[in-house]
Design a protein around this motif. Structure first.
Motif, PDB file in Angstrom:
ATOM      1  N   LEU A  53      13.306  12.969 -45.253  1.00  0.00           N
ATOM      2  CA  LEU A  53      12.045  12.630 -45.910  1.00  0.00           C
ATOM      3  C   LEU A  53      11.671  13.656 -46.998  1.00  0.00           C
ATOM      4  O   LEU A  53      11.263  13.293 -48.098  1.00  0.00           O
ATOM      5  CB  LEU A  53      10.934  12.547 -44.857  1.00  0.00           C
ATOM      6  CG  LEU A  53       9.604  11.949 -45.326  1.00  0.00           C
ATOM      7  CD1 LEU A  53       9.801  10.554 -45.899  1.00  0.00           C
ATOM      8  CD2 LEU A  53       8.610  11.915 -44.168  1.00  0.00           C
ATOM      9  N   ASN A  54      11.826  14.943 -46.691  1.00  0.00           N
ATOM     10  CA  ASN A  54      11.456  15.967 -47.666  1.00  0.00           C
ATOM     11  C   ASN A  54      12.339  15.899 -48.907  1.00  0.00           C
ATOM     12  O   ASN A  54      11.871  16.046 -50.039  1.00  0.00           O
ATOM     13  CB  ASN A  54      11.549  17.362 -47.033  1.00  0.00           C
ATOM     14  CG  ASN A  54      10.921  18.422 -47.916  1.00  0.00           C
ATOM     15  OD1 ASN A  54       9.734  18.378 -48.196  1.00  0.00           O
ATOM     16  ND2 ASN A  54      11.735  19.372 -48.376  1.00  0.00           N
ATOM     17  N   ARG A  55      13.646  15.654 -48.683  1.00  0.00           N
ATOM     18  CA  ARG A  55      14.594  15.562 -49.803  1.00  0.00           C
ATOM     19  C   ARG A  55      14.258  14.368 -50.698  1.00  0.00           C
ATOM     20  O   ARG A  55      14.271  14.467 -51.922  1.00  0.00           O
ATOM     21  CB  ARG A  55      16.009  15.446 -49.230  1.00  0.00           C
ATOM     22  CG  ARG A  55      17.111  15.446 -50.250  1.00  0.00           C
ATOM     23  CD  ARG A  55      18.479  15.452 -49.577  1.00  0.00           C
ATOM     24  NE  ARG A  55      18.839  16.789 -49.136  1.00  0.00           N
ATOM     25  CZ  ARG A  55      19.086  17.136 -47.878  1.00  0.00           C
ATOM     26  NH1 ARG A  55      18.982  16.226 -46.909  1.00  0.00           N
ATOM     27  NH2 ARG A  55      19.428  18.356 -47.570  1.00  0.00           N
ATOM     28  N   VAL A  56      13.947  13.222 -50.095  1.00  0.00           N
ATOM     29  CA  VAL A  56      13.622  12.018 -50.855  1.00  0.00           C
ATOM     30  C   VAL A  56      12.288  12.190 -51.583  1.00  0.00           C
ATOM     31  O   VAL A  56      12.139  11.768 -52.737  1.00  0.00           O
ATOM     32  CB  VAL A  56      13.575  10.782 -49.926  1.00  0.00           C
ATOM     33  CG1 VAL A  56      13.121   9.545 -50.690  1.00  0.00           C
ATOM     34  CG2 VAL A  56      14.946  10.538 -49.296  1.00  0.00           C
ATOM     35  N   TYR A  57      11.330  12.840 -50.903  1.00  0.00           N
ATOM     36  CA  TYR A  57      10.033  13.099 -51.532  1.00  0.00           C
ATOM     37  C   TYR A  57      10.209  13.943 -52.809  1.00  0.00           C
ATOM     38  O   TYR A  57       9.621  13.658 -53.852  1.00  0.00           O
ATOM     39  CB  TYR A  57       9.122  13.810 -50.535  1.00  0.00           C
ATOM     40  CG  TYR A  57       7.842  14.342 -51.146  1.00  0.00           C
ATOM     41  CD1 TYR A  57       6.773  13.498 -51.417  1.00  0.00           C
ATOM     42  CD2 TYR A  57       7.708  15.711 -51.443  1.00  0.00           C
ATOM     43  CE1 TYR A  57       5.594  13.984 -51.973  1.00  0.00           C
ATOM     44  CE2 TYR A  57       6.538  16.203 -52.006  1.00  0.00           C
ATOM     45  CZ  TYR A  57       5.486  15.331 -52.269  1.00  0.00           C
ATOM     46  OH  TYR A  57       4.323  15.823 -52.823  1.00  0.00           O
ATOM     47  N   GLN A  58      11.039  14.976 -52.694  1.00  0.00           N
ATOM     48  CA  GLN A  58      11.254  15.849 -53.853  1.00  0.00           C
ATOM     49  C   GLN A  58      11.958  15.086 -54.982  1.00  0.00           C
ATOM     50  O   GLN A  58      11.626  15.247 -56.156  1.00  0.00           O
ATOM     51  CB  GLN A  58      12.083  17.069 -53.448  1.00  0.00           C
ATOM     52  CG  GLN A  58      12.182  18.117 -54.546  1.00  0.00           C
ATOM     53  CD  GLN A  58      12.608  19.466 -54.010  1.00  0.00           C
ATOM     54  OE1 GLN A  58      13.270  19.555 -52.995  1.00  0.00           O
ATOM     55  NE2 GLN A  58      12.236  20.526 -54.713  1.00  0.00           N
ATOM     56  N   TYR A  59      12.906  14.246 -54.616  1.00  0.00           N
ATOM     57  CA  TYR A  59      13.641  13.422 -55.586  1.00  0.00           C
ATOM     58  C   TYR A  59      12.675  12.539 -56.382  1.00  0.00           C
ATOM     59  O   TYR A  59      12.688  12.521 -57.620  1.00  0.00           O
ATOM     60  CB  TYR A  59      14.663  12.586 -54.813  1.00  0.00           C
ATOM     61  CG  TYR A  59      15.371  11.494 -55.579  1.00  0.00           C
ATOM     62  CD1 TYR A  59      16.056  11.759 -56.760  1.00  0.00           C
ATOM     63  CD2 TYR A  59      15.388  10.182 -55.081  1.00  0.00           C
ATOM     64  CE1 TYR A  59      16.737  10.744 -57.424  1.00  0.00           C
ATOM     65  CE2 TYR A  59      16.055   9.176 -55.745  1.00  0.00           C
ATOM     66  CZ  TYR A  59      16.731   9.456 -56.921  1.00  0.00           C
ATOM     67  OH  TYR A  59      17.397   8.450 -57.578  1.00  0.00           O
ATOM     68  N   VAL A  60      11.789  11.852 -55.697  1.00  0.00           N
ATOM     69  CA  VAL A  60      10.858  10.931 -56.349  1.00  0.00           C
ATOM     70  C   VAL A  60       9.809  11.703 -57.159  1.00  0.00           C
ATOM     71  O   VAL A  60       9.504  11.354 -58.301  1.00  0.00           O
ATOM     72  CB  VAL A  60      10.161  10.034 -55.292  1.00  0.00           C
ATOM     73  CG1 VAL A  60       9.027   9.238 -55.920  1.00  0.00           C
ATOM     74  CG2 VAL A  60      11.187   9.090 -54.665  1.00  0.00           C
TER      75      VAL A  60
END
Length: 319
Positions: A53-60
């Motif tokens: 979740l944290n990785r995807v949040y940062q990506y977006v």
């Protein structure tokens, strides 16, 4: 940039972290960027998104920051001029998400500009002239009276790009304020973009400083060697300096003697070549010495293409 953990902690205390995370997961799942990621990697399921979740949040978040870029100097991402990219790979039979930092176009453009600037050294020439960026159309249309000179300059740049460093340089002659220094700075910029180093020297100030360098032999040697070895050397406003025999014969003469048939030397001057020879024939110490002037000119005339720069005096004129 604020992390997902920091964001969740800042939410109202009545909501527990698990519920907050589920709410954020739902938002990210519906985001077009995440939908595109799942289209590219069909094996990326909701469970994998939840675990990253944290990785995807940062990506977006970083993608959205870049889409509304406020400028490189105030980049809100974790690393200035970089954004997060995600890809999926199978490891031991299970899909994994991996992220990496990628340089943005503005960061790459700044790096390219800094590389160009690092290849050009100036002595006593206004750095602003070297930092300005112009297109070939700009320099043509700024003064149509000098179009012929600009055409010669552009053809020279094209020849060097296509065939490599030339033996001949350019001698830009014309009256005050017609943009001779500006044109030389443009040439240095354009050829620095393809890897050539350059030095531009304002001759009146350089000659005055050489008097003090006589007492610093190490620094003098370093300066002369730099001018000998640089790919492109510009003597700006030659003929306006107060010559002495040592500068003419042992400094300027040594530099030109080394460069002829090796690397091109360029000049800007208010004198044509004949008038420059008369200038070199006289020094305050020795009076007139035509032979010494001819010796210097023999290292200039055969190695330049003569360019007459006409047009109006632009000094003091508002842009």
């Amino acid at each position: 940039m604020e992390s997902l953990g920091d964001l969740l902690k800042s939410w109202p205390s009545g909501q527990n972290i698990a519920r907050q995370a589920e709410q954020k997961l739902a938002e990210l799942r519906d985001d077009p960027l995440v939908a595109k990621l799942r289209t590219k990697y069909p094996q990326v399921d909701e469970g994998l998104l939840r675990r990253n979740l944290n990785r995807v949040y940062q990506y977006v978040t970083e993608y959205n920051n870049c889409s509304n870029c406020p400028g490189l100097d105030v980049c809100p991402n974790d690393y200035e001029g970089h954004y997060t990219m995600i890809h999926a790979e199978e490891l031991n039979g299970a899909m994994q998400l991996y992220d990496r930092k990628v340089s943005c176009k503005k960061f790459l453009a700044r790096q390219a500009e800094e590389a160009v600037r690092s290849r050009i050294r100036s002595f006593y020439v206004d750095e602003k002239a070297l930092r300005r960026v112009y297109s070939s159309d700009d320099i043509l249309t700024r003064d149509l009276e000098r179009a012929k000179a600009v055409g010669q300059l552009l053809r020279y740049i094209d020849r060097t790009r296509e065939h490599g460093l030339q033996q001949e340089g350019l001698y830009l002659a014309g009256r005050f304020g017609t943009g001779k220094t500006f044109l030389m700075c443009y040439l240095l910029q354009e050829l620095a973009k393809v890897g050539y180093s350059g030095v531009i020297v304002y001759m009146p100030d350089f000659v005055e400083d050489l008097k003090s360098l006589m007492h610093e032999p190490g620094k003098l040697k370093e300066t002369v060697e730099l001018m000998k070895e640089t790919d492109l050397l510009v003597f700006d406003d030659i003929g306006a300096e107060n010559l002495n025999p040592w500068v003419r014969d042992h400094v300027l003469g040594a530099i030109l003697n080394y460069r002829m048939e090796r690397k091109p030397t360029f000049y800007t001057s208010n004198y044509d070549l004949d008038a420059l020879e008369r200038h070199f024939s006289f020094t305050n110490k020795d009076g007139e010495d035509i032979h010494k002037a001819e010796r210097i000119m023999d290292r200039i005339k055969p190695y330049v293409e003569n360019v007459m720069v006409t047009g109006e005096n632009k000094r003091g004129r508002k842009a």
